[in-house]
Every structure is written in C-alpha cells, then in structure tokens.
Design an enzyme around this catalytic site. Structure first.
Site, short mmCIF file in Angstrom:
data_model
loop_
_atom_site.label_atom_id
_atom_site.label_comp_id
_atom_site.label_asym_id
_atom_site.label_seq_id
_atom_site.Cartn_x
_atom_site.Cartn_y
_atom_site.Cartn_z
N TYR A 279 -12.22 -2.75 -3.50
CA TYR A 279 -12.90 -2.78 -2.01
C TYR A 279 -14.35 -2.81 -1.85
O TYR A 279 -15.03 -2.58 -1.16
CB TYR A 279 -12.33 -1.88 -1.12
CG TYR A 279 -10.63 -1.96 -0.67
CD1 TYR A 279 -10.51 -3.36 0.10
CD2 TYR A 279 -9.85 -1.26 -0.75
CE1 TYR A 279 -9.23 -3.38 0.48
CE2 TYR A 279 -8.48 -1.46 -0.52
CZ TYR A 279 -8.09 -2.58 0.38
OH TYR A 279 -6.90 -2.65 0.71
N HIS B 70 -1.89 -5.58 1.40
CA HIS B 70 -2.96 -6.26 1.05
C HIS B 70 -2.67 -7.71 0.67
O HIS B 70 -1.68 -7.86 -0.09
CB HIS B 70 -3.71 -5.60 0.10
CG HIS B 70 -4.98 -6.44 -0.61
ND1 HIS B 70 -6.20 -6.46 -0.07
CD2 HIS B 70 -4.97 -7.23 -1.61
CE1 HIS B 70 -6.78 -7.32 -0.39
NE2 HIS B 70 -6.16 -7.74 -1.58
N THR C 116 -5.37 -7.74 10.61
CA THR C 116 -5.68 -6.67 9.89
C THR C 116 -5.21 -5.44 10.91
O THR C 116 -4.44 -4.43 10.21
CB THR C 116 -7.20 -6.53 9.62
OG1 THR C 116 -7.59 -7.71 8.84
CG2 THR C 116 -7.60 -5.14 9.06
N LYS D 265 0.82 -1.14 -0.15
CA LYS D 265 0.22 -0.06 0.00
C LYS D 265 0.83 1.13 -0.05
O LYS D 265 2.15 1.16 0.20
CB LYS D 265 -1.04 -0.17 1.18
CG LYS D 265 -1.95 -1.33 1.13
CD LYS D 265 -2.81 -1.28 2.40
CE LYS D 265 -3.82 -2.36 2.62
NZ LYS D 265 -4.80 -2.33 3.52
N PHE E 121 -15.66 3.45 7.42
CA PHE E 121 -13.95 3.80 6.98
C PHE E 121 -13.85 3.78 5.35
O PHE E 121 -12.76 4.21 4.79
CB PHE E 121 -13.00 3.02 7.91
CG PHE E 121 -13.24 1.54 7.59
CD1 PHE E 121 -12.72 0.89 6.34
CD2 PHE E 121 -13.91 0.82 8.39
CE1 PHE E 121 -12.67 -0.30 6.11
CE2 PHE E 121 -14.01 -0.67 8.26
CZ PHE E 121 -13.36 -1.18 7.14
N ASN F 266 -1.80 -0.39 7.36
CA ASN F 266 -1.14 -1.51 7.52
C ASN F 266 -0.33 -2.13 6.56
O ASN F 266 -0.29 -3.41 6.32
CB ASN F 266 -2.23 -2.53 8.14
CG ASN F 266 -3.34 -2.68 7.09
OD1 ASN F 266 -3.40 -2.05 5.97
ND2 ASN F 266 -4.61 -3.55 7.36
N GLU G 287 -8.88 -10.64 -8.18
CA GLU G 287 -8.11 -9.37 -7.88
C GLU G 287 -6.84 -9.31 -8.76
O GLU G 287 -6.35 -8.26 -9.30
CB GLU G 287 -7.60 -9.31 -6.40
CG GLU G 287 -8.77 -9.19 -5.49
CD GLU G 287 -8.17 -9.25 -3.91
OE1 GLU G 287 -7.23 -9.56 -3.63
OE2 GLU G 287 -9.47 -9.12 -3.16
P1 GDP Z 1 -7.63 -7.08 5.51
O1 GDP Z 1 -8.26 -8.21 4.53
O2 GDP Z 1 -6.70 -7.88 6.54
O3 GDP Z 1 -6.73 -6.15 4.72
O4 GDP Z 1 -8.68 -6.44 6.07
P2 GDP Z 1 -10.12 -6.16 5.62
O5 GDP Z 1 -10.57 -6.79 4.26
O6 GDP Z 1 -11.22 -6.37 6.68
O7 GDP Z 1 -9.97 -4.57 5.31
C1 GDP Z 1 -9.50 -4.08 4.08
C2 GDP Z 1 -8.63 -2.86 4.67
O8 GDP Z 1 -9.38 -1.85 5.16
C3 GDP Z 1 -7.65 -3.11 5.74
O9 GDP Z 1 -6.46 -3.81 5.35
C4 GDP Z 1 -7.48 -1.71 6.24
O10 GDP Z 1 -6.46 -1.11 5.31
C5 GDP Z 1 -8.84 -1.06 5.98
N1 GDP Z 1 -9.62 -1.12 7.08
C6 GDP Z 1 -10.44 -2.09 7.78
N2 GDP Z 1 -10.87 -1.73 8.86
C7 GDP Z 1 -10.61 -0.41 9.23
C8 GDP Z 1 -10.87 0.31 10.23
O11 GDP Z 1 -11.83 -0.04 11.24
N3 GDP Z 1 -10.40 1.66 10.17
C9 GDP Z 1 -9.73 1.99 9.06
N4 GDP Z 1 -9.47 3.20 9.00
N5 GDP Z 1 -9.49 1.19 8.03
C10 GDP Z 1 -9.85 -0.33 8.10
MG MG Z 2 -9.73 -8.29 3.02
#
Ligand code: GDP
Ligand code: MG
Length: 160
Positions: free
Chosen positions: A60, A126, A102, A20, A68, A123, A137
């Site tokens: 996404y 991805h 995450t 990222k 968010f 973080n 993807e």
């Molecule tokens: P991942 O698969 O571990 O990347 O997590 P998810 O698919 O749940 O979410 C996708 C991305 O959205 C995450 O990697 C974060 O960059 C972002 N994200 C998820 N939850 C939050 C949150 O509660 N707050 C914020 N600011 N970003 C979030």
């Molecule tokens: Mg994810």
C-alpha cells in the site's frame, strides 16, 4: 485463421486478488474465490498467509500519506489473508468490476463488496488497479515456484 491469430495476440494480464482478514474471519473465502472462478478467469496462485507489517506497507506504499494508512496496515496484518493470482484477457478491470466500489455502501448489488460488506475500512477484498500493479503485486506476494502455469480444460469454451 485471422481471428484466431488476432485472439492469440490479445494480451493476457494478471491481477492480484486478496481476501482481507475480515473476509477470512467472516467465512467468505469460498464465496469470493467462487466469483472469479465462475467468471472464467484462470487461477495461477493461491495461499493462506499471515503478512508482515513491512509487506503490507510495501503493498500500500502509494497510500502512505493518507490519514488512514496506520489503521489500514493494522487491518491488513490483523489476521491471515488469502492471496490469489488470476490471469486472463482484461482480468484487471473486470476483477475491479466484480469487486465493486471501495466504499461498500456505494458498491452496486451483485458486486462482492456491494453484496457482502458495509464499510470502507472493512471491505473484505483487494484487487489490483492496473496491469502494471497486477504484475508488481503478484511478484510481491508470491515467491517463484508458488505460481502454476496450467491450461484449464474449459479454455475453448470460454473464448472463441
Ligand atoms: P481499493 O483499490 O478499492 O481497495 O481502494 P484504495 O486503493 O483507494 O484504498 C485501499 C484500501 O484502503 C481500501 O480498500 C480500504 O481498505 C482502505 N481505505 C481506503 N480509503 C479509506 C478510508 O477513507 N478509511 C479507511 N479506514 N480505509 C480506507
Ligand atoms: Mg487500490
């Protein structure tokens, strides 16, 4: 003969891994690529890329209803990302383990997020969450002709 036949029938999956914009800005591209390279997966696509809002939203789309979501799209489009396609048996769940939880504060030490990040909203990396999404993807982020099919010379030293 039989174990080889069985092994050759094992399903090779693909996953989409992306450094990222924060990972690029913090100079962690090489470190992150290196984790997957050292593990033994096969790199089939790699590019530095400035993604559009439309592409980020499509990538996404499952999170569209989350509070968010607008911040997430701003974050992902805030600078160049490094797009990667990796291939291998079990690559999707294994890459998720290498990446870690995450929330980087919950991610185990030894994982990319556990070692290198402190907040969910930054973080750094991805990874696809299922083989189906891996395929989706990779096809979303790479055009035909941007992926390479090749045989790494180390293949027989990675799998019996
Ligand atoms: P991942 O698969 O571990 O990347 O997590 P998810 O698919 O749940 O979410 C996708 C991305 O959205 C995450 O990697 C974060 O960059 C972002 N994200 C998820 N939850 C939050 C949150 O509660 N707050 C914020 N600011 N970003 C979030
Ligand atoms: Mg994810």
């Amino acid at each position: 003969f039989l174990p080889h036949l069985v092994a050759s029938l094992e399903k090779v999956d693909q996953t989409y891994i992306m450094v990222k914009p924060d990972g690029v800005q913090r100079g962690l591209v090489g470190e992150i690529i290196s984790r997957f390279e050292k593990k033994g997966f096969k790199l089939t696509g790699l590019k530095l890329f400035q993604c559009s809002k439309e592409l980020a939203e499509e990538h996404y789309k499952d999170l569209k209803q989350k509070p968010f979501f607008p911040k997430l799209i701003d974050y992902i489009t805030s600078g160049p990302v490094v797009c990667m396609a990796w291939e291998g048996v079990g690559v999707v769940p294994s890459a998720r383990k290498l990446i870690g939880a995450t929330d980087p504060l919950q991610a185990e030490p030894g994982t990319i997020r556990g070692d290198l990040a402190v907040q969910t909203g930054r973080n750094i990396v991805h990874g696809s969450d299922s083989p189906e999404n891996g395929k989706r993807e990779v096809a979303l982020w790479f055009k035909e002709g941007e992926l390479c099919d090749w045989t790494p010379i180390q293949a027989p030293w990675l799998r019996e």
